[in-house]
Design an enzyme around this catalytic site. Structure first.
Site, mmCIF file in Angstrom:
data_model
loop_
_atom_site.group_PDB
_atom_site.id
_atom_site.type_symbol
_atom_site.label_atom_id
_atom_site.label_comp_id
_atom_site.label_asym_id
_atom_site.label_seq_id
_atom_site.Cartn_x
_atom_site.Cartn_y
_atom_site.Cartn_z
ATOM 1 N N HIS A 1 -7.819 -5.289 -0.630
ATOM 2 C CA HIS A 1 -6.615 -4.596 -0.133
ATOM 3 C C HIS A 1 -5.967 -5.406 0.980
ATOM 4 C CE1 HIS A 1 -4.125 -1.044 -0.176
ATOM 5 N NE2 HIS A 1 -4.197 -0.946 1.140
ATOM 6 N N ASP B 1 -9.493 -4.153 -5.186
ATOM 7 C CA ASP B 1 -8.930 -3.335 -4.107
ATOM 8 C C ASP B 1 -9.812 -2.110 -3.894
ATOM 9 O OD1 ASP B 1 -7.337 -1.659 -2.465
ATOM 10 O OD2 ASP B 1 -5.506 -2.553 -3.263
ATOM 11 N N SER C 1 0.824 -1.211 0.000
ATOM 12 C CA SER C 1 0.000 0.000 0.000
ATOM 13 C C SER C 1 0.865 1.271 0.000
ATOM 14 C CB SER C 1 -0.964 -0.040 1.193
ATOM 15 O OG SER C 1 -1.948 0.963 1.091
#
Length: 257
Positions: free
Chosen positions: A232, A199, A128
């Site tokens: 995610h 995501d 991320s």
């Protein structure tokens, strides 16, 4: 450890900001030390959570360094403070980049790697916002300098990013194409981008756009892979891909079986 960045304010005044980085967790290699990788956590996380996962990967010849980002206010959360490598708002094409924060974190990461033995291959990976930081470091490595112009002296051999995006993509191609050395370094630095198609935090299109921007800027050893239905987070299949890619790119002994 802290890094102080200088930025010119109005008139001749200089604004000085110091970033205090959190605890660094280290996972020692179980076999022959062939590579060291700094692995960077995501927004609001810390180095400890990733060190536990990395310790269990079948990569006995890698030393993992898992630092913790500074605690700072983040625009995305309306100024609420949490661990963050740099300030980030909404992921829009015309969003301003926090060059000061990016450079401070990139310098902290490079400093962690600079103490490694000369015969050990070094790299950066992350998830991320940590992936965004890894990609930014890759551009600094290619250009030979940080965004503020200071020299970037670490010779990266591999960069991995999961569910991330590329900060500072605007103008990157022109900067790299303007220097023969930068173009040469970009062409020889292997980068792995992995992103889930579902995501909800860093939408898949940002991974796709980042891969396109890096490729157009001259990063020829670029691998981009999508994971259908992945949100995610990471899954074992994705980490297997990371293991296999690192083993091949870094020429590590032993297998990922």
């Amino acid at each position: 450890m802290s890094y102080t960045q200088l930025s010119m304010g109005s008139g001749s005044r200089t604004a000085r900001r110091t970033f205090e980085f959190g605890r660094t967790h280290v996972v020692r290699p179980k076999g022959k030390h062939q590579a060291t990788i700094v692995w960077l956590h995501g927004l609001g996380d810390n180095g400890s959570s990733w060190s536990q996962l990395l310790e269990n990967l079948p990569l006995p010849n890698i030393k993992w360094i898992c630092p913790t980002a500074p605690t700072r206010s983040v625009a995305k959360f309306g100024g609420f403070s949490c661990t963050a490598w740099f300030d980030a708002g909404e992921l829009l094409e015309d969003s301003p980049d926090d060059w000061e924060g990016l450079d401070a974190s990139a310098a902290h990461i490079a400093n962690l790697l600079s103490a490694e033995p000369a015969d050990v291959k070094i790299g950066i990976g992350g998830f991320s916002m940590g992936a965004a930081m890894a990609f930014y470091s890759a551009t600094c490595c290619a250009l030979g300098r940080y965004g503020n112009g200071n020299p970037y002296l670490v010779n990266l051999k591999a960069v991995v990013g999961l569910s991330g995006w590329l900060p500072g993509s605007r103008g990157l191609r022109n900067k790299i194409e303007g220097s023969h050395e930068a173009a040469r370094r970009a062409a020889s630095l292997p980068i792995l981008l992995l992103h889930g198609t579902c995501d909800e935090v860093v939408p898949y299109k940002h991974g796709e756009n980042s891969a396109r921007s890096l490729s157009m800027a001259g990063f020829r050893l670029l691998t981009f892979k999508s994971y259908e239905g992945l949100g995610h987070f990471t899954v074992p299949k994705e980490m297997d891909e990371v293991c296999n890619w690192l083993t091949t790119r870094l020429g590590l002994e032993g297998s990922c079986a």
